[in-house]
Design a protein around this motif. Structure first.
Motif, PDB file in Angstrom:
ATOM      1  N   TYR A  10     -20.471   4.911   2.121  1.00 51.41           N
ATOM      2  CA  TYR A  10     -19.449   4.262   2.938  1.00 51.41           C
ATOM      3  C   TYR A  10     -18.142   4.189   2.160  1.00 51.41           C
ATOM      4  N   THR A  11     -17.056   4.410   2.874  1.00 52.65           N
ATOM      5  CA  THR A  11     -15.726   4.242   2.303  1.00 52.65           C
ATOM      6  C   THR A  11     -15.001   3.169   3.098  1.00 52.65           C
ATOM      7  N   LEU A  12     -14.542   2.159   2.396  1.00 55.97           N
ATOM      8  CA  LEU A  12     -13.819   1.053   3.021  1.00 55.97           C
ATOM      9  C   LEU A  12     -12.330   1.231   2.755  1.00 55.97           C
ATOM     10  N   VAL A  13     -11.535   1.140   3.805  1.00 53.99           N
ATOM     11  CA  VAL A  13     -10.083   1.284   3.650  1.00 53.99           C
ATOM     12  C   VAL A  13      -9.373   0.091   4.275  1.00 53.99           C
ATOM     13  N   ALA A  14      -8.319  -0.329   3.603  1.00 54.85           N
ATOM     14  CA  ALA A  14      -7.455  -1.396   4.112  1.00 54.85           C
ATOM     15  C   ALA A  14      -6.029  -0.865   4.052  1.00 54.85           C
ATOM     16  N   VAL A  15      -5.534  -0.374   5.186  1.00 54.56           N
ATOM     17  CA  VAL A  15      -4.206   0.242   5.240  1.00 54.56           C
ATOM     18  C   VAL A  15      -3.304  -0.581   6.161  1.00 54.56           C
ATOM     19  N   ARG A  16      -2.001  -0.284   6.113  1.00 55.15           N
ATOM     20  CA  ARG A  16      -1.038  -1.070   6.892  1.00 55.15           C
ATOM     21  C   ARG A  16      -0.960  -0.624   8.346  1.00 55.15           C
ATOM     22  N   ASN A  17      -1.064   0.679   8.607  1.00 62.01           N
ATOM     23  CA  ASN A  17      -0.861   1.164   9.970  1.00 62.01           C
ATOM     24  C   ASN A  17      -1.528   2.528  10.151  1.00 62.01           C
ATOM     25  N   ASN A  27      -2.431   9.609   6.685  1.00 56.36           N
ATOM     26  CA  ASN A  27      -2.031  10.183   5.394  1.00 56.36           C
ATOM     27  C   ASN A  27      -3.187  10.141   4.406  1.00 56.36           C
ATOM     28  N   LEU A  28      -3.921   9.035   4.436  1.00 64.86           N
ATOM     29  CA  LEU A  28      -5.061   8.896   3.536  1.00 64.86           C
ATOM     30  C   LEU A  28      -6.151   9.903   3.871  1.00 64.86           C
ATOM     31  N   LEU A  29      -6.379  10.113   5.150  1.00 59.01           N
ATOM     32  CA  LEU A  29      -7.459  10.997   5.574  1.00 59.01           C
ATOM     33  C   LEU A  29      -7.087  12.472   5.459  1.00 59.01           C
ATOM     34  N   TYR A  30      -5.852  12.812   5.854  1.00 60.36           N
ATOM     35  CA  TYR A  30      -5.495  14.220   5.982  1.00 60.36           C
ATOM     36  C   TYR A  30      -4.255  14.633   5.187  1.00 60.36           C
ATOM     37  N   MET A  56     -27.317   2.311  -2.374  1.00 61.28           N
ATOM     38  CA  MET A  56     -26.182   2.607  -1.506  1.00 61.28           C
ATOM     39  C   MET A  56     -24.894   2.593  -2.314  1.00 61.28           C
ATOM     40  N   LYS A  57     -24.086   3.620  -2.150  1.00 64.19           N
ATOM     41  CA  LYS A  57     -22.833   3.730  -2.888  1.00 64.19           C
ATOM     42  C   LYS A  57     -21.664   3.497  -1.933  1.00 64.19           C
ATOM     43  N   VAL A  58     -20.707   2.698  -2.393  1.00 65.30           N
ATOM     44  CA  VAL A  58     -19.562   2.326  -1.572  1.00 65.30           C
ATOM     45  C   VAL A  58     -18.279   2.624  -2.335  1.00 65.30           C
ATOM     46  N   SER A  59     -17.287   3.161  -1.635  1.00 63.49           N
ATOM     47  CA  SER A  59     -15.972   3.357  -2.239  1.00 63.49           C
ATOM     48  C   SER A  59     -14.952   2.511  -1.506  1.00 63.49           C
ATOM     49  N   VAL A  60     -13.940   2.059  -2.249  1.00 62.88           N
ATOM     50  CA  VAL A  60     -12.852   1.266  -1.679  1.00 62.88           C
ATOM     51  C   VAL A  60     -11.542   1.938  -2.058  1.00 62.88           C
ATOM     52  N   ILE A  61     -10.765   2.289  -1.060  1.00 63.79           N
ATOM     53  CA  ILE A  61      -9.471   2.917  -1.314  1.00 63.79           C
ATOM     54  C   ILE A  61      -8.372   1.913  -0.994  1.00 63.79           C
ATOM     55  N   GLY A  62      -7.624   1.550  -2.020  1.00 60.57           N
ATOM     56  CA  GLY A  62      -6.580   0.543  -1.873  1.00 60.57           C
ATOM     57  C   GLY A  62      -7.058  -0.798  -2.375  1.00 60.57           C
ATOM     58  N   LEU A  63      -6.474  -1.259  -3.469  1.00 56.40           N
ATOM     59  CA  LEU A  63      -6.888  -2.517  -4.084  1.00 56.40           C
ATOM     60  C   LEU A  63      -5.772  -3.554  -3.978  1.00 56.40           C
TER      61      LEU A  63
END
Length: 294
Positions: free
Chosen positions: A58-65, A71-74, A1-8
């Motif tokens: 799977y892509t895991l995202v941790a955004v503020r709002n 913006n990240l998606l589109y 299983m491959k996982v991506s994380v956007i925002g560190l």
């Protein structure tokens, strides 16, 4: 299983390093220093968000709002068009019920991407240990498929509802209590100081009795530092609770319910924002009730 994380950021980095203990993890962040730390922990760093999510399950995202998520998606990043069909988007942020419902519907219809509404609670240290509370709103089959990833992050995993948005609903309830507890802790410790008590000893006593709470024990030492004019480490910014308490009071209004304690607490965080404390640790709310010396 491959996982991506956007925002560190504060939570993204420890979650990425925790996931890298079990999965092949790719990630991206605009801050090179955070990328370097992730790389040292076995995370593969890519040149862009689109590159990071390509081919991952799977892509895991941790955004503020919601705006940051859209913006990240589109927006310029445009990861929605780079994720493979049938992939899962794990939203770990607190961004509100309606925001997640809207995004989930759009992604499913346009790209076949399933949203796992999985807001987290516990802080960066616990994130790095896989010791988070994760409350999930997702269709049963989507939840079941994502279990390996979710279990790696959580010590307490609760499937609170069979559709996206229910995780946000549960996190809204959680943040009501967390926000109030932080404010109450600051008020109590400020009173201890004004009554001439040693605040550190007072905190120790409180944590041994019925008044103890996680937020009191975690924020208490930094609140005491702030009370005494010292610069406390920033582990969770005050403006995060400006956002979160706004989500709480807005959700209550939609539900037709009065939340007087939460509303008063929201005003306290807004007062901190107006006084320039946005980037300070949320424990700095103690300064808002601390009497000003002549």
């Amino acid at each position: 299983m491959k996982v991506s994380v956007i925002g560190l950021g504060a939570m993204g980095l420890p979650m990425a390093t925790c996931l890298a203990e079990k999965f092949e993890v790719t990630a991206f962040d605009i801050a090179q220093a955070r990328c370097d730390l992730a790389r040292e922990a076995g995370v593969t760093i890519k040149d862009s968000s689109r590159d990071a999510v390509e081919g991952t399950d799977y892509t895991l995202v941790a955004v503020r709002n919601q705006q940051q998520l859209e913006n990240l998606l589109y927006g310029d990043a445009g990861i929605a068009h780079s994720m493979k069909e049938g992939a899962g988007l794990i939203i770990t942020s607190t961004i509100g019920i309606a925001s997640v419902v809207e995004v989930a519907k759009k992604l499913k219809e346009e790209s076949g991407i399933e949203v796992i509404d999985a807001p987290i609670s516990g802080g960066p240290v616990r994130a790095g240990k896989g010791d988070l509370l994760v409350t999930v709103g997702a269709y049963q089959e989507v939840f079941d498929a994502a279990l390996p990833v979710l279990n790696q992050l959580a010590s307490t995993l609760v499937h609170v509802g069979n559709e996206p948005g229910k995780g946000q609903a549960m996190k809204t309830v959680n943040q009501l209590l967390c926000g109030v507890h932080i404010a109450a802790a600051g008020e109590a410790l400020a009173l201890a100081g004004q009554l001439g008590l040693d605040q550190t000893k007072a905190l120790e006593a409180l944590m041994g009795g019925a008044a103890a709470s996680f937020m009191l024990g975690d924020r208490g030492p930094r609140a005491i530092q702030a009370y005494n004019g010292e610069e406390a480490e920033v582990r969770s910014r005050l403006d995060i609770f400006v956002k979160d308490m706004g989500i709480v009071t807005s959700a209550a209004k939609v539900a037709g319910m009065a939340v007087p304690v939460a509303s008063a607490t929201e005003q306290l965080y807004l007062q901190g924002l107006s006084r320039g404390q946005a980037a300070q640790d949320d424990s700095s709310v103690i300064k808002l009730v601390q009497p000003v010396e002549d």
